[in-house]
Design a protein around this motif. Structure first.
Motif, short mmCIF file in Angstrom:
data_model
loop_
_atom_site.label_atom_id
_atom_site.label_comp_id
_atom_site.label_asym_id
_atom_site.label_seq_id
_atom_site.Cartn_x
_atom_site.Cartn_y
_atom_site.Cartn_z
N ALA A 61 37.35 35.51 46.56
CA ALA A 61 38.17 36.49 45.85
C ALA A 61 39.39 36.92 46.66
O ALA A 61 40.42 37.27 46.09
CB ALA A 61 37.32 37.71 45.49
N SER A 162 45.72 34.91 49.43
CA SER A 162 45.31 33.68 48.78
C SER A 162 44.52 32.85 49.79
O SER A 162 45.10 32.33 50.75
CB SER A 162 46.54 32.89 48.30
OG SER A 162 46.16 31.57 47.95
N TYR A 240 32.62 36.34 39.89
CA TYR A 240 33.68 37.29 39.54
C TYR A 240 34.49 36.71 38.39
O TYR A 240 34.41 35.51 38.09
CB TYR A 240 34.57 37.62 40.74
CG TYR A 240 35.40 36.48 41.30
CD1 TYR A 240 36.63 36.15 40.75
CD2 TYR A 240 34.97 35.76 42.42
CE1 TYR A 240 37.42 35.12 41.27
CE2 TYR A 240 35.73 34.74 42.95
CZ TYR A 240 36.96 34.42 42.38
OH TYR A 240 37.73 33.41 42.90
N VAL A 242 38.39 36.66 36.22
CA VAL A 242 39.84 36.87 36.25
C VAL A 242 40.26 37.20 34.81
O VAL A 242 40.00 36.42 33.88
CB VAL A 242 40.58 35.62 36.74
CG1 VAL A 242 42.08 35.90 36.82
CG2 VAL A 242 40.03 35.15 38.08
N THR A 243 40.88 38.35 34.62
CA THR A 243 41.21 38.80 33.27
C THR A 243 42.64 38.39 32.87
O THR A 243 43.45 37.97 33.70
CB THR A 243 41.12 40.33 33.16
OG1 THR A 243 42.25 40.93 33.80
CG2 THR A 243 39.83 40.84 33.77
N GLU A 267 44.24 43.07 42.04
CA GLU A 267 45.27 42.65 41.08
C GLU A 267 45.48 41.14 41.18
O GLU A 267 45.43 40.56 42.27
CB GLU A 267 46.57 43.39 41.38
CG GLU A 267 47.70 43.08 40.42
CD GLU A 267 48.51 41.85 40.83
OE1 GLU A 267 49.14 41.22 39.95
OE2 GLU A 267 48.51 41.52 42.03
N GLU A 268 45.70 40.50 40.04
CA GLU A 268 45.95 39.06 40.00
C GLU A 268 46.92 38.75 38.85
O GLU A 268 46.53 38.71 37.68
CB GLU A 268 44.64 38.29 39.80
CG GLU A 268 44.79 36.78 39.76
CD GLU A 268 44.70 36.13 41.14
OE1 GLU A 268 44.76 34.91 41.22
OE2 GLU A 268 44.57 36.87 42.13
N VAL A 273 41.04 40.83 39.02
CA VAL A 273 39.84 40.11 39.45
C VAL A 273 38.76 41.17 39.62
O VAL A 273 38.98 42.20 40.26
CB VAL A 273 40.08 39.37 40.77
CG1 VAL A 273 38.75 38.90 41.38
CG2 VAL A 273 41.00 38.17 40.54
N LYS A 325 40.11 35.24 31.42
CA LYS A 325 40.65 33.90 31.56
C LYS A 325 39.64 32.94 32.17
O LYS A 325 39.57 31.77 31.81
CB LYS A 325 41.92 33.94 32.43
CG LYS A 325 43.10 34.60 31.78
CD LYS A 325 44.41 34.25 32.49
CE LYS A 325 44.45 34.75 33.92
NZ LYS A 325 45.78 34.53 34.55
N GLN A 326 38.87 33.46 33.12
CA GLN A 326 37.97 32.55 33.86
C GLN A 326 36.86 33.35 34.52
O GLN A 326 37.07 34.48 34.97
CB GLN A 326 38.76 31.78 34.92
CG GLN A 326 37.97 30.74 35.65
CD GLN A 326 38.80 30.02 36.72
OE1 GLN A 326 39.88 30.50 37.11
NE2 GLN A 326 38.34 28.88 37.18
#
Length: 824
Positions: A61, A162, A240, A242-243, A267-268, A273, A325-326
């Protein structure tokens, strides 16, 4: 199982020799190779079975927090932040580093007390941490609901990164400084000679080397096993999401940890996340990690994740209307105590390990790589790293079933409130004294140390209520019972079962000379003498704190703490040298009962015909006495500050000796006592605890233990030169005691020491002194220009859970039998 595309391994030529081989191309391996090449100009080869960033790194993450309960780990995390802020400028590769700060929430009074203690710890460790009201927290994190918040803590220097980008940047930096990195090569074994690693066998050939560093993440346990090295970790599923974009989420949104809801956020790309640490985690790969798996994920488990999703929606109501999203379900390696693993394996010389990062490998990556590289290059850690040292484990951790059960509990407690004196409940009982049943029947409430069951305190078997610890941020349910045990030690006598002590026998014609070189104190005076001593490293730091009994000219008996069995045994064996000398671990062969208190002589005298008078049996003597028909090694020594003996007997004799002592003690006020009473007793007498008050980072001179160092003799010993040099200049730090009389204060360690209102150190240990009726803390006072008597005469205070309390400093034991205050 989901497999990410386009990650086929590359092939490359493998050199036949390298000074140091690093195994694993995740963030820890690349960081270690980078620091070995940059800082130590080492000839480094990194081998990766797939592609760089594989394993746990690529799907991490990426939250980077810094504060931990250990000063050393916090220092490593601070180094990571400093490195990530400058790495892109050095290598030209972006890292995705963003110093956007970090929030930690409290939703109840106990969690808020924990945060107040964390704020004190942050100040002690030099971190900038702010306490916020719920509204102030919402100003920083506008999309969250705050109706249940008590408060929050904010660390502005925390951030996020990252993981793959940082790892690739570290890899480029390693190459820039001369390291060679080879992908697509699998390790299949090792070559060894004389108890040391000499080569790495791979599917592309063998590489001879002087040292190996295993940073293989999920695969570290099986790679260690190839060399006969136990690496206690377990892969755990960690999920986790990811929105999609969430309205109101700024790009500089701080990371957020909501431990009462077991979740975290970052934040992503305008979304969030969100993941968490469930209390019923799922272990994975119980029979080994499948191959290939470097860039694979596990199947989504929405049913298991549902409680996290509900908690997240309650905290961020906008998630009701935002798509996902994932979902990432990727395994992470966890350890039985929640701390990562560094250091040289005790089973094989020059074989180092860096793994088991418990889902904070990205935060640790920079600092852990720096520390491990220094350890590999210099042969010793660059700072006190006991909390992550691989030698904190023992044989019990080589059992996969034990490690699995304990690691599942450790994962489940990742976000649990850090209760003082908390104990693990899983994988118990595992190792037990021969007296376990008798102690249990007598009301013992046990704790666990390195697999051993140890009595922490005794409840009245006839009293109502459960004989168990009830967690508390203040005085716990056992406070009164421990006080009674404490009082018995001072006024009558107590009996401790310390059979879990680690015990070694060292024999041979060269044993005396070897131990004199190894020990800071005189240990080979004459048979029948006992010495309290430290074992020092070349820098003068304290590697061990133990007793050495000379039984004969060529026979010594060494006793040390339960938790230090692997560490101290390894240190002794590595430094004894060659010759006619052998070291044997006899821990299970001997049981130990410690009889302490003013009435100890009368009780012992009732069960043995030995002369126990001070002339025949002085302090610091060891004699073989007969009790209940058994030969017992009696050591006249104390860790509680009262008359007493440690009684070491064959394990088969323990029950007979125990029964005899208990029967004889009935007329003299004898009580059974546990380790909680021992802790309060030793705090009053100022006895140091290794791993807390004294560490490899502290010297005997700084710790006030110069009396146990043979500098006045002409005998050389490890660390002597460093102490002689230190003695020529003012000490920059000194261990001191601090007394706070208010019973409303609860010292647990890490409280900030103030002098004239300015921080000058922090407590290394603390607790309540029942005899003197005051809180007692021990900690190092620091001053770059020297800590002399004038400096110690200043105005001192302690910061405890955010509040400042005046404190009286003392270098002497707080408890003086000739002038003791009335017990509270």
């Amino acid at each position: 199982m989901n497999v990410a595309p386009d990650f086929a391994p590359k092939t490359a030529s493998l050199p036949s020799h390298a000074e140091i081989v690093v195994i694993g191309g995740g963030i820890i391996g690349c960081s270690t190779a980078y620091h070995l090449a940059r800082d130590h100009k080492a000839d480094v080869l990194l081998i990766e079975q797939g592609r760089l960033t594989g394993g746990s790194t690529w799907h991490a993450a990426g939250l980077v927090g810094q504060l931990r309960t250990s000063a050393s780990i916090t220092r490593l995390l601070k180094y990571s932040v400093e490195l990530y802020a400058t790495l892109e400028a050095e290598t030209g590769l972006a890292t995705g580093w963003k110093q956007n700060g970090g929030l930690r929430l409290a939703c109840n009074a106990d969690r808020w007390t924990e945060i107040l203690r964390q704020a004190t710890t942050a100040k002690s460790f030099g971190l900038d941490m702010h306490l916020l009201t719920p509204r102030e927290a919402q100003d920083l994190w506008p999309v969250m609901a705050i109706d249940d918040l008590v408060g929050a803590a904010y660390l502005p220097t925390d951030g996020q990164a990252s993981p793959s980008d940082i790892t690739q940047s570290l890899a480029r930096g390693a190459r820039m400084h001369g390291a060679k990195l080879v992908e697509g090569v699998t390790v299949t074994g090792f070559e060894t000679a004389g108890g040391a690693v000499t080569g790495v066998v791979t599917d592309a050939g063998t590489v001879t080397c002087a040292k190996v560093v295993v940073c293989a993440g999920l695969w570290s346990r099986e790679i260690g096993a190839m060399a006969g090295v136990s690496v206690p970790l377990q892969a755990m599923q960690h999920q986790y999401i990811v929105t999609e974009t969430v309205a109101g989420v700024p790009s500089r949104l701080p990371t957020l940890r909501d431990p009462d809801r077991l979740i975290y956020f970052k934040e992503e790309v305008g979304g969030l996340v969100m993941g968490g640490y469930e209390t019923n985690p799922k272990p994975w790969a119980l029979n080994g990690v499948p191959r290939p798996f470097e860039f694979s994920l596990l199947d989504e488990d929405w049913d298991h994740f549902e409680p996290h999703m509900e908690s997240a929606i309650a905290r961020v109501p906008a998630l009701h209307y935002v798509g996902v999203k994932q979902m990432i379900n990727g395994p992470e390696s966890f350890t039985p105590d929640g701390n990562f693993i560094l250091g040289e394996a005790p089973e094989l010389r020059n074989f180092f390990v860096g793994c088991g990062f418990n889902a904070f490998g990205i935060a640790s990556g920079g600092g852990a790589g720096w520390a491990l590289a220094a350890w590999v290059a210099d042969g010793t850690p660059p700072m006190d790293l006991w909390v992550v040292d691989i030698r904190r484990f023992a044989g019990v951790h080589a059992d996969p079933a034990y490690t699995l059960e304990r690691t599942v509990e450790a994962y489940g407690k990742h976000y649990a409130i850090a209760w003082p004196h908390d104990e693990y409940a899983s994988a118990r009982p595992r190792l037990a004294s021969p007296l376990y049943g008798r102690l249990k029947d007598a009301g013992a409430v046990f704790g666990s140390k390195l697999g051993w069951e140890r009595a922490n305190w005794f409840a009245d078997p006839a009293a109502s209520g459960e004989a168990r610890d009830i967690p508390s941020q203040g005085r716990a349910n056992w406070f009164g019972a421990v006080g009674e045990e404490h009082a018995a030690a001072r006024e009558a006598a107590v009996l401790f079962d310390q059979s879990s002590f680690a015990k070694f026998e060292i024999r041979g014609t060269d044993a005396a000379a070897a131990l004199e070189r190894l020990c800071a104190n005189r240990v080979a005076r004459a048979p029948g003498r006992l010495a309290y001593t430290q074992l020092l490293n070349p820098k003068g730091g304290i590697e061990a704190d133990l007793t050495v009994a000379m039984l004969a000219d060529d026979h010594f008996y060494v006793v040390t703490g339960t938790g230090f069995r692997t560490h101290d045994g390894d240190w002794i064996r590595r430094n004894l040298g060659a010759g006619d000398i052998a070291c044997e671990d006899v821990t299970e062969a001997f049981a130990t009962l410690s009889l302490m208190g003013p009435n100890a002589r009368a009780i012992l005298g009732a069960v043995t015909d030995a002369d126990l008078g001070s002339a025949a049996f002085p302090f610091g003597a060891v004699r073989v006495v007969t009790i209940a028909g058994h030969a017992v090694r009696a050591l006249r020594v104390t860790y509680v500050g009262e008359l007493g003996w440690e009684l070491h007997m064959p394990a088969r004799a323990a029950a007979d000796v125990y029964d005899a002592l208990v029967a004889a003690g009935a007329a003299h006020g004898l009580r059974l006592a546990g380790y909680r009473a021992m802790e309060s007793l030793r705090l009053e007498k100022g006895y140091r605890a290794w791993g807390a008050d004294i560490t490899p980072n502290d010297t005997p001179l700084e710790a006030g233990l110069g009396f146990a160092v043979k500098l006045k003799s002409d005998i050389d010993f490890i660390g002597r030169a460093a102490l002689e040099a230190q003695a020529k200049a003012p000490l920059a730090k000194r261990l001191a005691g601090f007394l706070v009389e208010s019973p409303a204060v609860h010292l647990v360690g890490r409280e900030t020491i103030l002098r004239g209102g300015k921080p000058v150190g922090y407590l290394t240990s603390g607790g309540w002194g029942y005899t003197i009726g005051a809180n007692i803390g021990w900690g190092y006072v620091r001053n770059a220009d020297g800590v002399d008597d004038a400096f110690l005469a200043g105005d001192f205070a302690l910061v405890v859970a955010g509040e400042t309390h005046r404190a009286a400093l003392t270098l002497a034991p707080p408890y003086d039998p000739s002038s003791a205050r009335v017990r509270a």
